[in-house]
Scaffold this motif. Structure first.
Motif, PDB file in Angstrom:
ATOM      1  N   GLY A 112      32.211  26.315  39.159  1.00  0.00           N
ATOM      2  CA  GLY A 112      32.319  25.938  37.752  1.00  0.00           C
ATOM      3  C   GLY A 112      32.989  27.007  36.906  1.00  0.00           C
ATOM      4  O   GLY A 112      32.754  27.069  35.707  1.00  0.00           O
ATOM      5  N   HIS A 113      33.850  27.833  37.552  1.00  0.00           N
ATOM      6  CA  HIS A 113      34.603  28.853  36.809  1.00  0.00           C
ATOM      7  C   HIS A 113      36.072  28.447  36.793  1.00  0.00           C
ATOM      8  O   HIS A 113      36.738  28.510  37.820  1.00  0.00           O
ATOM      9  N   THR A 114      36.554  28.012  35.644  1.00  0.00           N
ATOM     10  CA  THR A 114      37.949  27.574  35.563  1.00  0.00           C
ATOM     11  C   THR A 114      38.801  28.632  34.882  1.00  0.00           C
ATOM     12  O   THR A 114      38.561  28.978  33.719  1.00  0.00           O
ATOM     13  N   LEU A 115      39.788  29.133  35.619  1.00  0.00           N
ATOM     14  CA  LEU A 115      40.709  30.104  35.014  1.00  0.00           C
ATOM     15  C   LEU A 115      41.611  29.383  34.022  1.00  0.00           C
ATOM     16  O   LEU A 115      42.128  28.304  34.346  1.00  0.00           O
ATOM     17  N   VAL A 126      43.707  40.855  33.884  1.00  0.00           N
ATOM     18  CA  VAL A 126      42.529  40.291  33.226  1.00  0.00           C
ATOM     19  C   VAL A 126      42.583  38.775  33.386  1.00  0.00           C
ATOM     20  O   VAL A 126      43.597  38.143  33.068  1.00  0.00           O
ATOM     21  N   ALA A 127      41.480  38.202  33.895  1.00  0.00           N
ATOM     22  CA  ALA A 127      41.397  36.751  34.053  1.00  0.00           C
ATOM     23  C   ALA A 127      40.564  36.192  32.905  1.00  0.00           C
ATOM     24  O   ALA A 127      39.451  36.660  32.654  1.00  0.00           O
ATOM     25  N   GLY A 132      35.378  31.416  27.653  1.00  0.00           N
ATOM     26  CA  GLY A 132      35.608  32.702  26.999  1.00  0.00           C
ATOM     27  C   GLY A 132      35.341  33.933  27.837  1.00  0.00           C
ATOM     28  O   GLY A 132      35.671  35.045  27.431  1.00  0.00           O
ATOM     29  N   GLU A 133      34.782  33.761  29.052  1.00  0.00           N
ATOM     30  CA  GLU A 133      34.504  34.955  29.865  1.00  0.00           C
ATOM     31  C   GLU A 133      35.814  35.631  30.304  1.00  0.00           C
ATOM     32  O   GLU A 133      36.790  34.953  30.648  1.00  0.00           O
ATOM     33  N   GLN A 134      35.817  36.962  30.313  1.00  0.00           N
ATOM     34  CA  GLN A 134      36.983  37.718  30.786  1.00  0.00           C
ATOM     35  C   GLN A 134      36.531  38.639  31.912  1.00  0.00           C
ATOM     36  O   GLN A 134      35.486  39.273  31.798  1.00  0.00           O
TER      37      GLN A 134
END
Ligand SMILES: Cc1cc2nc3c(=O)[nH]c(=O)nc-3n(C[C@H](O)[C@H](O)[C@H](O)COP(=O)(O)OP(=O)(O)OC[C@H]3O[C@@H](n4cnc5c(N)ncnc54)[C@H](O)[C@@H]3O)c2cc1C
Length: 402
Positions: A112-115, A126-127, A132-134
């Protein structure tokens, strides 16, 4: 301090990259867009020695995967043998390979982590993820497949090119098939070549039941489909939506599936028609070519289908992804300087990807020619013989000459 890598995409390419980099001492995390495990999806894959070697290296154990066949056979419409040859090969299922790799990842795998985008300030990357997570790292590995977000950002001109034919794919449990179909199909890699089309199939490993290993039959049926007159109809979903380049199997229109099943009865040898008839969830794959101009940019490395998508005729998609991951890990362990390792990766693997694309264009030329004029098609027809299709499909022999 340990170097850090972010892998985007948790399919087979991303799993190989994550596990192999962890083995050389990198701090790794794998980020997959899908919210659920991918392991219940997929169909069959052809394996090559490089895949088995990479799997052993990545997982640390060498238990064999897949089903062995002894040879190949081409069946005529009536089921009789057109030609046959001895060629031992191991065929496997995508879900088994994925599950084998996934079982080794532990806590480095994130669902469930979409770049959404990447940035490269200085010697870092930096991804940016949806929500909003970086996360920053020394290296980002784009294993995010044919519609790669990373490739679209770096090389927007590089798009999948539809090549004029589609493949119907499917998997059937051996227990669903008649004894006649099982006898005819399960010991060999099989082909059937109706005019303008190609059917091929092979057994793959199944789900274990009561501790007993089972088999499934996997097939790929290539059919011409004009980009304007046929493809839009095939990709018009049962929900009324017009899909652009791929359609989820549960959205295929029932009329499209009925037409396909009727064509199988008309055109294919009886055992192949039976596997099509018994497939519960057929998959439709428009065939494309995709090439990236470069596999690196700054501290980003593209791999697997994010970099090159070759038509399935060589049966090398998974092996290529494993090979990219292995080359990257080997080079990063040989060179302390990440930039030198990436330059060497580009040199090795870009040329390899180009060779596979060239080869699959050659093997797919007959299918592609079906939308040409009668004269052009007659020319391509000269290069279609059952013996050549049977000998050259899904093998990586003589690769240095491709
Ligand atoms: C569910 C599934 C089933 C498959 N089944 C088969 C099969 O049966 N036979 C076969 O030959 N090939 C199959 N393939 C394709 C095969 O895996 C590839 O051709 C090859 O192994 C290269 O894999 P890859 O990891 O580079 O790309 P892919 O396998 O395409 O994987 C890309 C992954 O990246 C994820 N992703 C995409 N965008 C983002 C983003 N922005 N952020 C985070 N994650 C993202 C996708 O959800 C996907 O899991 C399948 C692929 C998938 C995803």
């Amino acid at each position: 301090m340990r170097k850090r890598a972010i892998v985007i995409g948790g399919s087979i390419g991303g799993l190989f990259a994550g596990l192999l980099l962890r083995r050389i001492g990198w701090d790794v995390s794998i980020h997959e867009r899908a919210g659920e495990e991918l392991g219940a999806r997929g169909a069959g894959i052809v394996t090559h020695d490089e895949l088995h070697e990479a799997l052993t290296l990545a997982t640390g154990h060498s238990e064999p995967i897949g089903v062995s066949v002894s040879g190949r056979v081409v069946l005529d419409r009536d089921g009789s043998v057109v030609c046959e040859a001895s060629r031992p090969q191991v065929l496997a299922s995508w879900d088994r390979v994925w599950q084998r790799l996934r079982a080794c990842t532990g806590g480095i795998y994130h669902h469930g982590h979409t770049l959404v985008s990447v940035e490269q300030p200085g010697n870092t990357v930096v991804a940016n993820f949806a929500g909003g997570e970086q996360i920053d790292a020394d290296l980002l590995i784009a294993a995010d497949g044919i519609q790669s977000t990373v490739r679209k950002q770096l090389f927007p001109q590089s798009q999948p090119q539809y090549v004029g034919y589609i493949a119907w794919r499917g998997l059937v449990d051996e227990s669903e098939l008649s004894p006649q179909a099982r006898d005819r199909l399960f010991d060999r890699f099989g082909f059937c070549l109706p005019p303008h089309e190609q059917m091929l199939g092979y057994p793959v490993d199944g789900i274990d039941r009561d501790g007993k290993a089972t088999c499934r039959y996997n097939y790929v049926w290539y059919r011409p489909a004009h980009p304007e007159f046929d493809l839009p109809r095939l990709l018009k979903g049962s929900d009324g939506q017009q899909y652009a380049d791929a359609i989820p199997p549960n959205r295929l229109h029932p009329d499209v599936v009925d037409d396909m099943r009727q064509a199988a009865e008309r055109l294919l040898a009886p055992p192949f028609a039976e596997v099509v008839r018994r497939t519960k969830t057929p998959l439709l794959q428009p065939i494309v070519d995709l090439e990236t101009p470069s596999m690196i940019q700054g501290r980003i490395a593209l791999m697997g289908d994010a970099a090159f998508v070759a038509r399935p005729h060589v049966g090398a998609g998974v092996t290529k992804a494993a090979g990219d991951a292995r080359a990257l890990a080997d080079l990063l362990s040989q060179h302390d300087d990440v930039d030198i390792a990436l330059t060497a990766y580009q040199k090795q693997r870009h040329a390899y990807g180009q060779r596979i694309i060239r080869r699959t264009r050659h093997l797919g030329a007959y299918m592609q020619s079906q939308l040409l004029s009668d004269e052009q098609r007659a020319l391509a027809e000269k290069h279609r013989s059952p013996r050549a299709v049977m000998d050259e499909t899904a093998t990586m022999q003589d690769m240095e000459t491709w």
